[in-house]
Design a protein around this motif. Structure first.
Motif, PDB file in Angstrom:
ATOM      1  N   LEU A 277       1.037  -1.111   0.017  1.00 34.40           N
ATOM      2  CA  LEU A 277       0.012  -0.114   0.007  1.00 34.40           C
ATOM      3  C   LEU A 277       0.755   1.114  -0.248  1.00 34.40           C
ATOM      4  O   LEU A 277       1.990   1.475   0.843  1.00 34.40           O
ATOM      5  CB  LEU A 277      -1.063   0.092   1.074  1.00 34.40           C
ATOM      6  N   LYS A 278       0.397   2.242  -0.862  1.00 31.73           N
ATOM      7  CA  LYS A 278       1.491   3.653  -0.925  1.00 31.73           C
ATOM      8  C   LYS A 278       0.396   4.429  -0.909  1.00 31.73           C
ATOM      9  O   LYS A 278      -0.499   4.742  -1.879  1.00 31.73           O
ATOM     10  CB  LYS A 278       2.175   3.348  -2.145  1.00 31.73           C
ATOM     11  N   PRO A 279       0.424   5.664  -0.007  1.00 30.16           N
ATOM     12  CA  PRO A 279      -0.436   6.671  -0.035  1.00 30.16           C
ATOM     13  C   PRO A 279      -0.005   7.629  -1.050  1.00 30.16           C
ATOM     14  O   PRO A 279       1.106   7.756  -1.642  1.00 30.16           O
ATOM     15  CB  PRO A 279      -0.389   7.197   1.381  1.00 30.16           C
ATOM     16  N   GLN A 280      -0.861   8.552  -1.389  1.00 26.12           N
ATOM     17  CA  GLN A 280      -0.485   9.671  -1.946  1.00 26.12           C
ATOM     18  C   GLN A 280       0.377  10.542  -1.430  1.00 26.12           C
ATOM     19  O   GLN A 280       0.508  10.628  -0.040  1.00 26.12           O
ATOM     20  CB  GLN A 280      -1.748  10.621  -2.122  1.00 26.12           C
ATOM     21  N   GLN A 281       1.635  11.007  -2.368  1.00 28.19           N
ATOM     22  CA  GLN A 281       2.660  11.903  -1.677  1.00 28.19           C
ATOM     23  C   GLN A 281       2.194  13.371  -1.337  1.00 28.19           C
ATOM     24  O   GLN A 281       1.551  13.932  -2.355  1.00 28.19           O
ATOM     25  CB  GLN A 281       3.898  11.948  -2.573  1.00 28.19           C
ATOM     26  N   PHE A 282       2.370  13.718  -0.152  1.00 28.56           N
ATOM     27  CA  PHE A 282       2.004  14.938   0.152  1.00 28.56           C
ATOM     28  C   PHE A 282       3.186  15.955   0.095  1.00 28.56           C
ATOM     29  O   PHE A 282       2.747  17.253  -0.057  1.00 28.56           O
ATOM     30  CB  PHE A 282       1.515  15.108   1.563  1.00 28.56           C
ATOM     31  N   ILE A 311       8.069  -0.332   4.983  1.00 29.73           N
ATOM     32  CA  ILE A 311       9.258  -0.648   4.428  1.00 29.73           C
ATOM     33  C   ILE A 311       9.325   0.681   3.353  1.00 29.73           C
ATOM     34  O   ILE A 311       8.742   0.893   2.433  1.00 29.73           O
ATOM     35  CB  ILE A 311       9.230  -1.671   3.402  1.00 29.73           C
ATOM     36  N   SER A 312      10.351   1.711   3.567  1.00 26.58           N
ATOM     37  CA  SER A 312      10.420   2.863   2.738  1.00 26.58           C
ATOM     38  C   SER A 312       9.203   3.596   2.680  1.00 26.58           C
ATOM     39  O   SER A 312       8.437   3.961   3.514  1.00 26.58           O
ATOM     40  CB  SER A 312      10.783   2.161   1.266  1.00 26.58           C
ATOM     41  N   GLU A 313       8.565   3.663   1.372  1.00 25.93           N
ATOM     42  CA  GLU A 313       7.579   4.485   1.022  1.00 25.93           C
ATOM     43  C   GLU A 313       6.245   3.587   1.096  1.00 25.93           C
ATOM     44  O   GLU A 313       5.085   4.144   0.797  1.00 25.93           O
ATOM     45  CB  GLU A 313       7.526   5.170  -0.158  1.00 25.93           C
ATOM     46  N   TYR A 314       6.262   2.360   1.473  1.00 26.72           N
ATOM     47  CA  TYR A 314       5.179   1.418   1.501  1.00 26.72           C
ATOM     48  C   TYR A 314       4.917   1.070   2.784  1.00 26.72           C
ATOM     49  O   TYR A 314       5.610   0.753   3.869  1.00 26.72           O
ATOM     50  CB  TYR A 314       5.491   0.072   0.434  1.00 26.72           C
ATOM     51  N   VAL A 315       3.410   0.293   2.894  1.00 28.92           N
ATOM     52  CA  VAL A 315       2.925  -0.682   3.973  1.00 28.92           C
ATOM     53  C   VAL A 315       3.010  -1.820   3.354  1.00 28.92           C
ATOM     54  O   VAL A 315       2.258  -2.002   2.362  1.00 28.92           O
ATOM     55  CB  VAL A 315       1.889  -0.107   4.744  1.00 28.92           C
ATOM     56  N   ALA A 316       3.833  -2.998   3.748  1.00 30.28           N
ATOM     57  CA  ALA A 316       3.717  -4.193   3.149  1.00 30.28           C
ATOM     58  C   ALA A 316       3.123  -5.221   4.231  1.00 30.28           C
ATOM     59  O   ALA A 316       3.080  -5.200   5.297  1.00 30.28           O
ATOM     60  CB  ALA A 316       5.283  -4.747   2.942  1.00 30.28           C
ATOM     61  N   LEU A 317       2.221  -5.994   3.574  1.00 32.33           N
ATOM     62  CA  LEU A 317       1.393  -6.965   4.174  1.00 32.33           C
ATOM     63  C   LEU A 317       1.888  -8.354   3.615  1.00 32.33           C
ATOM     64  O   LEU A 317       1.772  -8.394   2.446  1.00 32.33           O
ATOM     65  CB  LEU A 317      -0.172  -6.887   3.679  1.00 32.33           C
ATOM     66  N   VAL A 342      -4.781   5.682  -1.718  1.00 33.98           N
ATOM     67  CA  VAL A 342      -3.834   4.683  -1.487  1.00 33.98           C
ATOM     68  C   VAL A 342      -3.726   3.825  -2.700  1.00 33.98           C
ATOM     69  O   VAL A 342      -4.816   2.931  -2.989  1.00 33.98           O
ATOM     70  CB  VAL A 342      -3.951   3.850  -0.116  1.00 33.98           C
ATOM     71  N   ALA A 343      -2.804   3.729  -3.286  1.00 31.70           N
ATOM     72  CA  ALA A 343      -2.478   2.870  -4.328  1.00 31.70           C
ATOM     73  C   ALA A 343      -2.203   1.389  -3.773  1.00 31.70           C
ATOM     74  O   ALA A 343      -1.402   1.375  -2.824  1.00 31.70           O
ATOM     75  CB  ALA A 343      -1.308   3.207  -5.491  1.00 31.70           C
ATOM     76  N   ILE A 344      -2.597   0.134  -4.528  1.00 33.79           N
ATOM     77  CA  ILE A 344      -2.500  -1.129  -3.672  1.00 33.79           C
ATOM     78  C   ILE A 344      -1.885  -2.071  -4.958  1.00 33.79           C
ATOM     79  O   ILE A 344      -2.182  -2.091  -5.920  1.00 33.79           O
ATOM     80  CB  ILE A 344      -3.692  -1.720  -3.287  1.00 33.79           C
ATOM     81  N   GLY A 345      -0.856  -2.759  -4.687  1.00 35.20           N
ATOM     82  CA  GLY A 345      -0.374  -3.696  -5.626  1.00 35.20           C
ATOM     83  C   GLY A 345      -0.238  -4.915  -5.120  1.00 35.20           C
ATOM     84  O   GLY A 345       0.232  -5.120  -3.854  1.00 35.20           O
ATOM     85  N   PHE A 346      -0.697  -6.053  -5.869  1.00 31.36           N
ATOM     86  CA  PHE A 346      -0.689  -7.550  -5.148  1.00 31.36           C
ATOM     87  C   PHE A 346       0.434  -8.107  -6.045  1.00 31.36           C
ATOM     88  O   PHE A 346       0.717  -8.052  -7.372  1.00 31.36           O
ATOM     89  CB  PHE A 346      -2.198  -8.000  -5.837  1.00 31.36           C
ATOM     90  N   SER A 347       0.993  -9.277  -5.346  1.00 31.97           N
ATOM     91  CA  SER A 347       2.133 -10.045  -5.877  1.00 31.97           C
ATOM     92  C   SER A 347       1.374 -11.474  -6.493  1.00 31.97           C
ATOM     93  O   SER A 347       0.195 -11.381  -6.380  1.00 31.97           O
ATOM     94  CB  SER A 347       3.031 -10.427  -4.874  1.00 31.97           C
ATOM     95  N   LEU A 348       2.080 -11.990  -7.229  1.00 30.39           N
ATOM     96  CA  LEU A 348       1.422 -13.411  -7.519  1.00 30.39           C
ATOM     97  C   LEU A 348       1.501 -14.315  -6.272  1.00 30.39           C
ATOM     98  O   LEU A 348       2.423 -13.929  -5.365  1.00 30.39           O
ATOM     99  CB  LEU A 348       2.357 -14.091  -8.592  1.00 30.39           C
ATOM    100  N   PRO A 349       0.937 -15.313  -6.221  1.00 31.38           N
ATOM    101  CA  PRO A 349       1.017 -16.121  -5.065  1.00 31.38           C
ATOM    102  C   PRO A 349       1.948 -17.256  -5.429  1.00 31.38           C
ATOM    103  O   PRO A 349       2.484 -17.732  -6.225  1.00 31.38           O
ATOM    104  CB  PRO A 349      -0.456 -16.801  -5.090  1.00 31.38           C
ATOM    105  N   GLU A 350       2.868 -17.575  -4.205  1.00 33.94           N
ATOM    106  CA  GLU A 350       3.871 -18.591  -4.106  1.00 33.94           C
ATOM    107  C   GLU A 350       3.788 -19.330  -3.013  1.00 33.94           C
ATOM    108  O   GLU A 350       3.490 -18.846  -1.852  1.00 33.94           O
ATOM    109  CB  GLU A 350       5.190 -17.761  -4.321  1.00 33.94           C
TER     110      GLU A 350
END
Length: 537
Positions: A277-282, A311-317, A342-350
């Motif tokens: 998850l990455k919020p809009q940069q203010f 982690i850096s500019e992200y919240v990682a789940l 908030v932009a959200i990115g999904f990985s592939l499942p492993e």
């Protein structure tokens, strides 16, 4: 060091318990700077009254019998000096990693057993107990093995109050439900540095009842420890958070990983995913960091079954795929992303966590794409695919795009960009990039990797059919002619593959991604055969 009247009482009680009478509120704060023979704000006023000496700290009273005012004043000032020395010594011990010294010094004040653990439930130091039979089974286990027991982690997992205490920072009381493993209650203090959990202090209520002074001192101890333990994590001299290290492709202690997996009720061969998850940069670092803190807190409170990292500019789940499949989780993400930009990115499942670093990169790549390609994969709802290792992987956790969700208007299309993105929709873009070819194999579609593994094991039908089908512009008849098959056979095989991917058709972006995945796997195999040939030569 500022003290409270409770902290003063805790130091005096072992010395002269029979001569003390306490009239201290539970809310008495640690704001007292020193002892005085005349009243001063935020100081303890010492005076005689009715054959006793009164210690008056902002309205909270300790009555001492058998002393004159001047003797009591010197005694009280000695208490302030003692705590100041304790703080200085603990800071020095923490800086040099002498955790056992910290426990030994602190136990003299707490008068109860103390335990310091790192983020992976490994004991860094604990009070020495002559007769372990007087302690509960969990303390005995930690003393013997150096780690929390898996049984206790299981109990924490299903005890909501204990779970909340584990996740929160600051001092919290805990009281176990009836069990044979953990019978002693007490106080616990979570340690965090830069929003990452780095350890925990636990004070057991064995020799005397804990009180607000214990919580205040434990909190101060936590403030000291987390600063130095956090630096240790930063400098990578400690095992730190096991999930951080996996994402960084660093080695982890197998016992640490086993402990964390058991706490979350996971198995090492479960299928995992990463969501970023990455919020809009203010535009200013304070506001950006505050936004990340809000996101992390919201996720932790709502879904404690996820590992939640900054982690850096992200919240990682990090979680098993079934977590991200749940309706309430996806509903939360939909609402949260749209309302908070908030932009959200999904990985592939492993399966397993060995490829966690690649999963992080997949989610990061998808999240940072500017616009969702059209002709996306339909929403997945339970079909199976497989990873590079051949494990079955359910696809029901990866939303193909924000458009998959039945919402009206441009709810997910603020500023022209969709906010929920998954790597599969952008895999073709990634494979066209400049990453090393051997690493790109981890970003090939898991279904393609599974079919390739089947081919390597003597079952090439599905892989070869899909390759030919894509090479012939998805023409069933041309594929059948090229492979000398009946078109019904081709249709049946393609349906099987689509069921694995849970999609009705192969759009342009997906087709390109699948073709690139096939090409990379074949190139990798050809390279290995060539290398093997030259070695034999």
């Amino acid at each position: 060091m500022k003290l409270s009247m409770w902290m003063i009482a805790n130091r005096l009680m072992p010395l002269m318990a029979d001569d003390l009478t306490l009239q201290i509120r539970d809310t008495a704060k640690a704001v007292l700077n020193s002892a005085r023979l005349a009243y001063a704000t935020n100081c303890v006023y010492v005076y005689e009254e009715d054959n006793s000496v009164i210690f008056n700290g902002e309205g909270d009273i300790i009555r001492v019998k058998g002393l004159r005012a001047i003797e009591a004043f010197e005694l009280l000032q000695g208490v302030f000096d003692y705590y100041q020395d304790w703080e200085s010594q603990v800071e020095d011990d923490a800086e040099h990693g002498r955790f056992q010294n910290i426990v030994d010094r602190s136990e003299r004040i707490f008068q109860n057993p103390l335990l310091i653990q790192n983020a992976n439930s490994r004991a860094l130091a604990m009070s020495h107990v002559d007769d372990l039979s007087q302690m509960d089974a969990e303390w005995q286990y930690i003393a013997r093995t150096g780690y929390s027991s898996l049984q206790s982690i299981h109990l924490i997992r299903y005890d909501n109050a204990a779970m909340e205490s584990r996740l929160q920072n600051g001092s919290h009381t805990f009281q176990w439900r009836k069990n044979e493993q953990m019978t002693l209650n007490g106080l616990t203090e979570g340690l965090a540095f830069d929003s990452a959990t780095c350890g925990r202090i636990t004070l057991l209520e064995k020799n005397r009842p804990v009180n607000p002074g214990d919580a205040q001192l434990l909190h101060r101890l936590g403030q000291i420890l987390q600063a130095y333990m956090g630096k240790t994590i930063k400098n990578e001299n400690d095992s730190a958070n096991v999930f951080f290290r996996l994402i960084q492709k660093k080695a982890v202690n197998p016992n640490d990983l086993k402990t964390q997996l058991h706490f979350y009720n996971w198995k090492d061969d479960d299928v995992f995913q990463v969501v970023l998850l990455k919020p809009q940069q203010f535009g200013d670092s304070y506001t950006d960091q505050r936004a990340l803190s809000i996101i992390q807190h919201s996720i932790q409170q709502t879904f404690p079954e996820c590992v939640c990292l900054r982690i850096s500019e992200y919240v990682a789940l990090v979680a098993v795929e079934s977590t991200f499949m749940r309706t309430e989780f996806m509903s939360f993400l939909k609402s949260f992303s749209a309302r908070n930009l908030v932009a959200i990115g999904f990985s592939l499942p492993e399966p397993g966590l060995q490829e966690l670093s690649y999963m992080f990169r997949q989610a990061e790549f998808a999240l940072n794409q500017r616009r969702m390609p059209r002709n996306n994969i339909p929403p997945v709802t339970g079909a199976e695919c497989c990873s590079s290792s051949g494990h079955a992987v359910s696809r029901n956790t990866i939303p193909a795009a924000a458009d998959d969700f039945p919402v009206s208007g441009n709810f997910f299309s603020l500023s022209g960009d969709n906010l929920i993105r998954n790597f599969r929709s952008y895999g073709n873009r990634f494979l066209l990039g400049s990453d090393p070819a051997d690493e790109k194999l981890y970003f090939c579609d898991p279904v393609i990797r599974y079919l390739w593994k089947q081919k390597s094991n003597g079952r090439p039908e599905l892989f070869d059919t899909l390759k030919s089908f894509l090479d012939h512009n998805q023409s069933t008849q041309k594929t059948a002619d090229a492979m000398f098959l009946h078109r019904n056979t081709v249709n049946k095989r393609i349906r099987t593959i689509r069921n694995l991917m849970h999609c009705d058709s192969f759009g342009p972006d997906l087709s390109l991604y699948l073709q690139q995945s096939i090409l990379l796997l074949e190139m990798s195999h050809a390279f290995e055969e060539t290398a093997s040939h030259y070695k034999k030569g």
